[in-house]
Design an enzyme around this catalytic site. Structure first.
Site, PDB file in Angstrom:
ATOM      1  N   ASN A 144       8.775   0.239  -5.962  1.00 45.39           N
ATOM      2  CA  ASN A 144       8.850  -0.546  -4.721  1.00 45.39           C
ATOM      3  C   ASN A 144      10.181  -0.417  -3.975  1.00 45.39           C
ATOM      4  OD1 ASN A 144       6.693  -3.253  -5.897  1.00 45.39           O
ATOM      5  ND2 ASN A 144       6.196  -1.476  -4.646  1.00 45.39           N
ATOM      6  N   ASP A 166      -1.533  -7.951  -5.089  1.00 40.39           N
ATOM      7  CA  ASP A 166      -1.565  -6.859  -4.106  1.00 40.39           C
ATOM      8  C   ASP A 166      -2.269  -7.281  -2.820  1.00 40.39           C
ATOM      9  OD1 ASP A 166      -1.010  -4.348  -3.151  1.00 40.39           O
ATOM     10  OD2 ASP A 166      -2.714  -3.385  -4.119  1.00 40.39           O
TER      11      ASP A 166
END
Ligand code: FPP
Length: 237
Positions: free
Chosen positions: A60, A12
């Site tokens: 996503n 991330d």
């Protein structure tokens, strides 16, 4: 030093890393891909047997079209590139997640890569693409229910209780031991639907470093943290 047998990583912070440099988010993913290649090699050199990374979640797809397109292209290139090191390192590569939701050419590349690395057993590398922990459990339960309906599980279900090990064998990670250590970069402290079933006893390590900045020293810090934990609970150790 006690080395984790299985390290899971939530990659991330790519987007913010790029923004801080005045670059588009996609640039962060490009540099993040190089970081992944370096770290995968380093983790293999250390002798860690299993590595699982979270590269693209079922959520996503909601990102900007351009970003999703860049990510899919990066996955295409990366899955070609790692075949060489997979052979060199005798590393088995598997994709976890709902592969049927990925572009067809990517599905084909994945099938080829999984096939040619299937016999390797020095290291196991799992890449989570179009992955969600709840989705994985739902897909596993669907297959299990179908097998039960077709009478394939009569023996296993004879005692009227679904054994945890049977359920686990239907997950995308069937046959892979649970992670010992989860690392999440990018400063957030949550698991974001990653390996929900598998991380019941995992040690969690969070760092503010963005994924593109993660390096050998940062990994060592995570392993040191893991070594400092007292792992006595459950059946984890
Ligand atoms: C999270 O950063 C990262 C992703 C959604 C993609 C992860 C992908 C890579 C590191 C590319 C390499 C992976 C492979 C398998 C080739 P973010 O965009 O959420 O960052 P932010 O939190 O700063 O917005």
């Amino acid at each position: 030093m006690n080395l984790p047998n299985h390290i899971a990583i939530i990659l991330d912070g790519n987007g913010r890393w790029a923004k801080r440099r005045g670059m588009p988010r996609s640039y962060g993913h490009i540099v993040g891909t190089d970081t992944l290649e370096k770290m995968c090699n380093h983790i293999a050199d250390l002798g860690v047997r299993y590595l699982t990374v979270y590269a693209f979640s079922t959520e996503n797809w909601k990102r900007a079209e351009e970003e999703v397109r860049t990510l899919m292209n990066l996955f295409r290139k990366y899955l070609k590139r790692i075949e060489k090191s997979a052979h060199k390192r005798e590393m088995r590569v598997r994709i976890i997640g709902d592969k049927t939701g990925l572009p067809e050419d990517l599905q084909k590349r994945i099938a080829e890569l999984e096939k040619v690395t299937d016999g390797y057993s020095k290291m196991d590398f799992q890449i989570a693409l179009n992955y969600g922990g709840r989705d994985e459990i739902a897909r596993a339960m669907t297959r299990l229910a179908n097998d039960a309906k077709n009478g394939l599980l009569d023996e296993q279900l004879a005692e009227g209780k679904l054994q945890e090990s049977l359920l686990a064998s239907y997950l995308d990670t069937g046959g892979i031991p649970d992670p010992d250590l989860l690392i999440r970069t990018g400063g957030e402290q949550r698991i974001s639907n990653f390996l929900l079933w598998q991380m019941a006893y995992t040690e969690y390590y969070f760092t503010d470093l963005a994924w593109p900045d993660f390096d050998e020293e940062a990994l060592q810090k995570a392993i040191d943290y893991y070594n400092g934990r007292d792992r006595r609970f459950g059946d984890a150790k």
